[in-house]
Scaffold this motif. Structure first.
Motif, short mmCIF file in Angstrom:
data_model
loop_
_atom_site.label_atom_id
_atom_site.label_comp_id
_atom_site.label_asym_id
_atom_site.label_seq_id
_atom_site.Cartn_x
_atom_site.Cartn_y
_atom_site.Cartn_z
N ILE A 26 -9.14 22.92 -84.31
CA ILE A 26 -10.11 23.98 -84.13
C ILE A 26 -9.57 24.88 -83.01
CG2 ILE A 26 -12.14 22.74 -84.96
CD1 ILE A 26 -12.82 22.18 -81.99
N VAL A 27 -9.93 26.15 -83.08
CA VAL A 27 -9.48 27.10 -82.07
C VAL A 27 -10.71 27.60 -81.34
CG1 VAL A 27 -8.18 29.23 -81.65
CG2 VAL A 27 -7.65 27.83 -83.66
N ALA A 28 -10.68 27.50 -80.01
CA ALA A 28 -11.79 28.02 -79.21
C ALA A 28 -11.62 29.53 -79.12
CB ALA A 28 -11.75 27.39 -77.81
N ALA A 29 -12.34 30.26 -79.96
CA ALA A 29 -12.19 31.71 -80.00
C ALA A 29 -13.34 32.36 -79.23
CB ALA A 29 -12.20 32.18 -81.45
N SER A 30 -12.99 33.15 -78.20
CA SER A 30 -14.04 33.76 -77.39
C SER A 30 -14.26 35.21 -77.75
CB SER A 30 -13.64 33.68 -75.91
OG SER A 30 -12.55 34.56 -75.69
N LEU A 53 -13.48 28.70 -83.93
CA LEU A 53 -14.92 28.58 -83.72
C LEU A 53 -15.34 29.56 -82.64
CD1 LEU A 53 -15.22 24.69 -83.63
CD2 LEU A 53 -15.72 26.22 -85.55
N PHE A 54 -16.28 30.38 -82.99
CA PHE A 54 -16.81 31.34 -82.03
C PHE A 54 -18.21 30.86 -81.66
CE2 PHE A 54 -19.07 35.35 -81.06
CZ PHE A 54 -18.33 35.70 -79.94
N VAL A 55 -18.36 30.38 -80.43
CA VAL A 55 -19.63 29.79 -80.01
C VAL A 55 -20.54 30.88 -79.43
CG1 VAL A 55 -20.71 28.07 -78.51
CG2 VAL A 55 -18.48 27.60 -79.54
N ASP A 56 -21.70 31.05 -80.03
CA ASP A 56 -22.69 31.96 -79.46
C ASP A 56 -23.42 31.18 -78.37
OD1 ASP A 56 -24.69 33.59 -78.71
OD2 ASP A 56 -25.75 33.59 -80.63
N ASN A 57 -22.95 31.36 -77.13
CA ASN A 57 -23.51 30.59 -76.01
C ASN A 57 -24.61 31.36 -75.29
OD1 ASN A 57 -22.06 32.57 -74.77
ND2 ASN A 57 -20.57 31.23 -73.79
N GLY A 58 -24.99 32.52 -75.81
CA GLY A 58 -26.04 33.32 -75.17
C GLY A 58 -25.52 34.09 -73.97
N LEU A 59 -24.22 33.96 -73.67
CA LEU A 59 -23.65 34.56 -72.45
C LEU A 59 -22.64 35.65 -72.82
CD1 LEU A 59 -23.00 31.11 -70.73
CD2 LEU A 59 -24.87 32.69 -70.20
N LEU A 60 -22.82 36.20 -74.01
CA LEU A 60 -21.84 37.15 -74.54
C LEU A 60 -22.24 38.59 -74.25
CD1 LEU A 60 -21.58 35.41 -78.00
CD2 LEU A 60 -19.94 35.23 -76.13
#
Ligand code: XMP
Length: 317
Positions: A26-30, A53-60
């Motif tokens: 998996i690739v941590a894609a920001s 994987l693009f994580v919607d962390n609410g801090l974008l």
């Protein structure tokens, strides 16, 4: 600096040997240039054995999910958006210390990645770490300036093996590689891994994050306008930070008691040092006028940060 073509000639086979067939990664894609370039390099090496994987962390930043999806699709990178904002906010609740915040964001990312990796049967985690990230995170004789979340936040019990194809590169080299790979907006300003969490100085709440997101969007729009009108050179980075300070204001004849926002616009070559840009007053006034209007009653004061790095760092935390 190594030429991008030669870099790829070495990096692609290296990734192939690091993630041998039939293993998956998996690739941590920001959405940033570093992780996007890392995702493209890895996709070239192992094709759809890699999932970004693009994580919607609410801090974008504003509009970031849509933009990143477009970029990854355009580059032919297999990807998925993982919704996880409530999880990050609950992990960050009540925490004001910058290093703890960074570690929490890093750890929460890793837990999310581990769950996703399990579902995808992946054993490897690809990160877009570049040289200044690990240099400033300490190690050997260096002092820890701040723990970059893609380096120091990794818990000791993490099961995934880490692959970092851009580890020895500096930003200008990553940008040259991005141009070579046709990744859009190679000059795009960097955005820190822990996202707006390091720009909400003090405790991170959904409300304070939203205020910071709006203020950052105003700074981005106005700086880009000033650049396109030839008023300033393209800065290295330009953003707003929300300070943990309340300050008195006035709207009409009523008293308000709101927050203070700091605007930071810096020039730099590689983020190791930076200079605060002497921005024309009219640009700063416009930023201030828009922030206090678009966040009326919430933000009562806008400050311009004139500190260089060193002694300050670029981000407030
Ligand atoms: P500082 O604030 O240390 O930042 O002067 C140097 C550059 O790095 C970015 N930054 C980060 N990038 N993970 C990242 O990938 C992080 O944890 C992180 N913290 C800061 C910062 O925006 C600047 O460009």
């Amino acid at each position: 600096m190594k030429d991008p073509k030669r870099f790829l000639e070495e990096a692609v086979p290296k990734v192939r040997s690091q993630v041998p067939e039939p293993k998956r990664a998996i690739v941590a894609a920001s959405g940033g240039i570093d992780s996007t370039v890392a995702a493209v390099v890895v996709a070239r090496a192992i094709g759809d054995r890699a999932t970004a994987l693009f994580v919607d962390n609410g801090l974008l930043r504003k509009g970031e999910i849509e933009r990143t999806e477009e970029v990854l699709s355009g580059a032919g990178v297999k990807h998925r958006v993982v919704p996880a904002a409530p999880r990050f906010f609950s992990a960050l609740k009540g925490v004001a210390d910058p290093e703890r915040k960074r570690k929490i964001v890093g750890e929460t990312f890793v837990r999310v990645f581990e769950e996703e990796a399990k579902a995808l049967q992946a054993d490897y985690l690809v990160q877009g770490t570049i040289a200044p990230d690990w240099i400033e995170s300490g190690g050997s004789l260096r002092d820890t300036i701040k723990t970059h979340h893609n380096v120091g936040g990794l818990p000791a019990d993490m099961h995934l093996k880490v692959v970092e194809p851009l580890r020895d590169l500096y930003k200008d080299e990553v940008r040259a590689l991005a141009r070579h790979l046709n990744v859009p907006q190679p000059e795009r300003q960097p955005f820190p891994g822990p996202g707006l969490a390091v720009r909400v100085v003090g405790e991170v709440t959904p409300e304070r994050t939203e205020t910071t997101r709006v203020a950052c969007a105003v700074v981005e729009e106005e700086v880009e306008r000033a650049v396109s009108e030839g008023k300033i050179p393209r800065p290295w980075q330009y953003f707003a930070s929300l300070l943990p300070v309340r300050t008195v204001g006035v709207i009409g004849d009523a008293r308000t008691y709101g927050d203070a926002v700091s605007v930071r616009i810096v020039e730099s070559i590689d983020a190791m040092t930076a200079t605060s840009l002497a921005v024309p007053t009219e640009v700063l006034r416009r930023i201030s006028e828009r922030i206090t209007r678009e966040l009326s009653g919430k933000v009562t004061r806008v400050l311009y940060d004139v500190t260089d790095k060193p002694p300050a760092t670029i981000e407030w935390e």
